[in-house]
Design an enzyme around this catalytic site. Structure first.
Site, short mmCIF file in Angstrom:
data_model
loop_
_atom_site.label_atom_id
_atom_site.label_comp_id
_atom_site.label_asym_id
_atom_site.label_seq_id
_atom_site.Cartn_x
_atom_site.Cartn_y
_atom_site.Cartn_z
N PHE A 113 23.99 -43.85 -43.51
CA PHE A 113 25.24 -44.09 -44.18
C PHE A 113 25.29 -43.39 -45.51
CE2 PHE A 113 28.49 -47.86 -43.77
CZ PHE A 113 28.68 -47.44 -42.43
N GLN A 226 37.10 -48.48 -55.23
CA GLN A 226 36.84 -47.61 -54.34
C GLN A 226 37.63 -47.10 -53.42
OE1 GLN A 226 33.55 -48.70 -51.05
NE2 GLN A 226 32.45 -47.24 -52.72
N HIS A 228 37.95 -45.22 -49.98
CA HIS A 228 37.35 -44.88 -48.82
C HIS A 228 37.78 -43.48 -48.31
CE1 HIS A 228 35.15 -44.52 -44.97
NE2 HIS A 228 34.60 -45.77 -45.21
N LEU A 238 40.97 -48.00 -41.32
CA LEU A 238 39.62 -47.45 -41.76
C LEU A 238 39.03 -46.83 -40.51
CD1 LEU A 238 37.51 -47.25 -43.86
CD2 LEU A 238 36.43 -49.24 -42.64
N GLU A 241 32.52 -45.13 -42.06
CA GLU A 241 31.49 -44.10 -42.61
C GLU A 241 30.57 -43.96 -41.42
OE1 GLU A 241 30.76 -44.27 -46.62
OE2 GLU A 241 28.77 -44.47 -46.26
N ARG A 272 30.98 -42.36 -51.48
CA ARG A 272 32.19 -42.34 -51.31
C ARG A 272 33.16 -41.80 -52.38
NH1 ARG A 272 32.39 -48.02 -48.25
NH2 ARG A 272 31.52 -47.50 -46.42
N HIS A 337 40.03 -49.17 -50.78
CA HIS A 337 38.95 -49.79 -49.81
C HIS A 337 38.30 -51.14 -50.27
CE1 HIS A 337 36.45 -50.21 -46.42
NE2 HIS A 337 35.42 -50.12 -46.91
N ARG A 372 30.38 -48.49 -54.99
CA ARG A 372 29.50 -49.35 -53.96
C ARG A 372 28.95 -48.28 -52.71
NH1 ARG A 372 30.73 -51.81 -48.58
NH2 ARG A 372 32.73 -51.32 -48.90
C1 LIG Z 1 38.37 -52.62 -43.08
C2 LIG Z 1 37.13 -52.76 -43.75
C3 LIG Z 1 35.81 -52.37 -43.39
C4 LIG Z 1 34.75 -52.65 -44.07
N1 LIG Z 1 33.47 -52.30 -43.52
C5 LIG Z 1 32.24 -52.70 -44.22
C6 LIG Z 1 30.96 -52.35 -43.77
O1 LIG Z 1 31.04 -51.59 -42.63
N2 LIG Z 1 29.90 -52.63 -44.33
C7 LIG Z 1 30.17 -53.32 -45.40
O2 LIG Z 1 28.79 -53.78 -46.12
N3 LIG Z 1 31.13 -53.67 -45.94
C8 LIG Z 1 32.35 -53.33 -45.34
N4 LIG Z 1 33.50 -53.57 -45.87
C9 LIG Z 1 33.57 -54.44 -47.16
C10 LIG Z 1 33.35 -56.00 -46.68
O3 LIG Z 1 33.54 -56.34 -45.44
C11 LIG Z 1 33.93 -57.10 -47.72
O4 LIG Z 1 33.74 -56.84 -48.91
C12 LIG Z 1 33.29 -58.46 -47.27
O5 LIG Z 1 33.68 -58.78 -46.18
C13 LIG Z 1 34.15 -59.62 -48.14
O6 LIG Z 1 33.79 -60.76 -47.75
P1 LIG Z 1 34.30 -62.13 -48.48
O7 LIG Z 1 33.69 -63.26 -47.77
O8 LIG Z 1 33.88 -61.98 -50.00
O9 LIG Z 1 35.85 -62.04 -48.53
P2 LIG Z 1 36.57 -62.11 -47.15
O10 LIG Z 1 35.97 -61.99 -45.93
O11 LIG Z 1 37.86 -61.26 -47.53
O12 LIG Z 1 37.27 -63.70 -46.97
C14 LIG Z 1 38.05 -64.27 -47.95
C15 LIG Z 1 38.45 -65.59 -47.64
O13 LIG Z 1 39.01 -66.19 -48.66
C16 LIG Z 1 40.15 -66.98 -48.06
N5 LIG Z 1 41.24 -67.03 -49.32
C17 LIG Z 1 41.58 -65.73 -49.95
N6 LIG Z 1 42.55 -66.41 -50.67
C18 LIG Z 1 42.85 -67.70 -50.51
C19 LIG Z 1 43.56 -68.70 -51.22
N7 LIG Z 1 44.62 -68.62 -52.00
N8 LIG Z 1 43.28 -70.06 -50.71
C20 LIG Z 1 42.28 -70.38 -49.86
N9 LIG Z 1 41.55 -69.31 -49.33
C21 LIG Z 1 41.82 -68.15 -49.66
C22 LIG Z 1 40.53 -66.34 -46.93
O14 LIG Z 1 41.20 -67.20 -46.18
C23 LIG Z 1 39.13 -65.86 -46.40
O15 LIG Z 1 38.61 -66.97 -45.60
C24 LIG Z 1 34.66 -53.66 -45.27
C25 LIG Z 1 36.02 -54.05 -45.66
C26 LIG Z 1 37.21 -53.52 -44.98
C27 LIG Z 1 38.28 -53.82 -45.58
#
Ligand SMILES: Cc1cc2nc3c(=O)[nH]c(=O)nc-3n(C[C@H](O)[C@H](O)[C@H](O)COP(=O)(O)OP(=O)(O)OC[C@H]3O[C@@H](n4cnc5c(N)ncnc54)[C@H](O)[C@@H]3O)c2cc1C
Length: 557
Positions: A113, A226, A228, A238, A241, A272, A337, A372
């Site tokens: 990566f 960031q 992407h 997306l 990578e 990135r 991203h 990142r």
């Molecule tokens: C398309 C994509 C691909 C990615 N690929 C990678 C990868 O390959 N490797 C890597 O390391 N990172 C990757 N990332 C980044 C990584 O996936 C995210 O940073 C990470 O998964 C975020 O997880 P989280 O638990 O913080 O939030 P999220 O998974 O976004 O979860 C947020 C939660 O909060 C809840 N929520 C939000 N607002 C409210 C509210 N007002 N009230 C109640 N609940 C709420 C939602 O229901 C959800 O359950 C990627 C990101 C994207 C967008």
């Protein structure tokens, strides 16, 4: 009255991991989520999760790569802790039931990566996020806790100097409810939808970050956004990578593999920020394809490898771009991203408000600093989600019972009541689209001072207009017009913080690239931006960066 020891808001990877840790510490835990857990944006993660598990790799190299990738803005004590936890975290996820892709000898398969000295990214084809989310969800399902699903956090209650719970909107019944808590963990994910061209899901609206900010928590390093390098041209979906990790090439309109001019050693696998700047420069200088884009080529990898390692990418290209990556190049451009910034926390997930914690992309520890590395964010959700859950449980053990008043929910109901009873005013979608256009056009990969100033005044004008936001739909149940209004208000608040931080930071570091200050300025700017909410907008102050072993050096790839 509803009340729990620990309320976790968000059911993505960070929220679920925090909840599991607090349950294991024998607390009464509730999860509040606006989505079904498996619909969280974590499930969209494609490329993989980093851990130095191979013989030739080392934890120290992972630490160094992360420090360098952060352009020396990451806190080195946090990064050291984070990288040490990586191996055990991935193994734990495997034990929870996540099925990772395998090398021919049966060991965990790893792909290269960007910005990493070794192939360190462990993956489940190109559906790593979903595989992790599924494993964790199944593990959590064996525990008992309370689930408030399709409830939207709207505010955090801080009284007598400590967090005492939240107010949430129950979408199904259309009511505001207060939930008392001794500790609240915000794991609400990113605010990528402040941009229009983004890889983030439509639900990534920064609600928790905005609620924390309104409740007095300081936001950290919000100007670091960031982009992407490779998102599908029209849809901004997306293209992981991992596609370059498998050997994908970037070519400009003349057929040149242009990364050799920007990162001669690692080419497409530079970090990135470097690759995004290179693509934008190629297009601006007239070497893109007509309409402004470059190509990502996978054809030389062969059908079998493309279709087995990049299944989802094949689907996206065929369905959303009418292109077959086995025989055709993929048109790509950078898109927003990831947010390096977020609610400022320490390694335990604690914020400056006692009893209020944060984890995952909503938080900023900071391990990503100014940029990142791919694969470090999934790991962050699990490592720091767990820490936040442990700290929340400990705090709940010491804290007095929360005091929550019906007046808290009534105040939120009155705020929204004004939106639904207005007969004229601003419709939220117009404000949202204008904000996204301003952020896309004026706060992008390269930042120009006049454009940033213009963005700030546009965002502030939109915030003023938002005071007269109008919700046309008056349905009680599943009123998505109302949800849109609430989310737009949150994003406008955060857009202002992003732009204010970007104007103030007169240097270029990681993803923050100022055309008028093209160099990194360690003497003045080796510090975190902290934004607190003031009556006239964000108040900025600065906090030191933690160092352990790595002296800042020029960053070349
Ligand atoms: C398309 C994509 C691909 C990615 N690929 C990678 C990868 O390959 N490797 C890597 O390391 N990172 C990757 N990332 C980044 C990584 O996936 C995210 O940073 C990470 O998964 C975020 O997880 P989280 O638990 O913080 O939030 P999220 O998974 O976004 O979860 C947020 C939660 O909060 C809840 N929520 C939000 N607002 C409210 C509210 N007002 N009230 C109640 N609940 C709420 C939602 O229901 C959800 O359950 C990627 C990101 C994207 C967008």
């Amino acid at each position: 009255m509803r009340s729990h020891d620990v309320v976790v808001v968000g059911a993505g990877l960070a929220g679920q991991r925090a909840a599991l840790a607090a349950i294991e510490a024998k607390r009464d835990v509730a999860i509040v989520s606006k989505l079904h857990p498996l619909r969280s944006h974590s499930g969209a993660a494609q490329g993989g999760i980093n851990a130095a598990v191979g013989k030739e790799d080392s934890v120290d190299t992972h630490i160094y790569d992360t420090v360098k990738g952060s352009d020396y803005l990451g806190d080195q004590d946090a990064i050291e802790f984070f990288c040490r936890e990586a191996g055990p975290t991935v193994i734990e996820m495997e034990h929870f039931g996540t099925i990772f892709s395998r090398a021919p000898d049966g060991s965990l398969a790893r792909r290269p990566f960007g910005g990493a000295a070794f192939p360190r990214t462990i993956y489940a084809a190109d559906r790593t996020g979903l595989a992790l989310l599924q494993g964790l969800y199944e593990r959590l399902g064996t525990e008992s806790f309370t689930m408030y699903e399709e409830w939207d956090l709207t505010s955090v209650i801080v009284r007598e100097g400590r967090c005492q719970g939240i107010v949430a909107f129950d979408r199904r019944h259309g009511t505001f409810e207060e939930i008392g808590a001794k500790s609240v963990v915000l794991a609400t994910g990113p605010c990528g939808r402040v941009y229009g061209r983004t890889t983030n899901s439509h639900t990534s609206t920064g609600d928790g970050i905005a609620a924390a900010y309104r409740a007095g928590a300081a936001l950290k390093d919000m100007e670091f956004v960031q982009f992407h390098p490779t998102a599908l041209l029209e849809s901004s979906i997306l293209i992981t990578e991992g596609a370059r990790g498998e050997g994908g090439l970037l070519k400009n309109g003349t057929g040149e593999r242009f990364m050799s001019r920007y990162a001669p050693h690692v080419l497409e696998l530079a970090s990135r920020d470097v690759v995004s700047r290179a693509i934008i420069t190629e297009v601006r200088e007239g070497r893109g394809f007509p309409g402004g884009y470059v190509h990502l080529e996978l054809m030389h990898l062969g059908k079998e490898r493309i279709e087995s390692r990049l299944q989802e990418i094949c689907d996206f290209c065929r369905t959303f771009a009418g292109i077959d990556p086995v025989t055709q190049p993929i048109p790509v451009m950078p898109a927003q991203h990831y947010m390096m910034g977020g609610i400022g926390t320490n390694i335990r997930g604690e914020t400056n408000v006692p009893g209020l914690l944060a984890a995952g992309e909503a938080a900023c520890v900071s391990i990503h600093g100014a940029n990142r590395l791919g694969g470090n964010s999934l790991l962050e959700t699990l490592v720091f989600g767990k820490q936040a859950g442990i700290a929340a449980a400990e705090h709940a053990g010491r804290a007095a019972a929360p005091e929550v008043r019906p007046a808290d929910a009534e105040a939120e109901a009155a705020r929204v009541g004004a939106m639904t009873s207005r007969t004229d005013g601003e419709e939220p979608q117009h404000l949202r689209i204008s904000m996204q256009a301003a952020m896309d056009g004026l706060v992008g990969v390269f930042r120009v001072p006049d454009e940033l100033t213009q963005a700030l005044s546009e965002v502030r004008a939109l915030r003023t207009r938002y005071e007269r936001v109008r919700v046309v739909d008056t349905s009680k149940s599943y009123n998505l017009n109302l949800t849109d209004a609430l989310e737009t208000g949150n994003m406008l608040e955060l857009a202002e913080v992003i732009v204010a931080g970007a104007i103030a930071r007169t240097e270029s570091r990681g993803a923050h690239s100022r055309v008028d200050f093209p160099k990194r300025d360690d003497a003045t700017w080796m510090k975190h931006t902290m934004a607190s909410r003031g009556p006239d907008g964000p108040r900025l102050s600065y906090a030191p960066v933690a160092y352990t072993r790595w002296e800042p050096k020029e960053r070349v790839y």
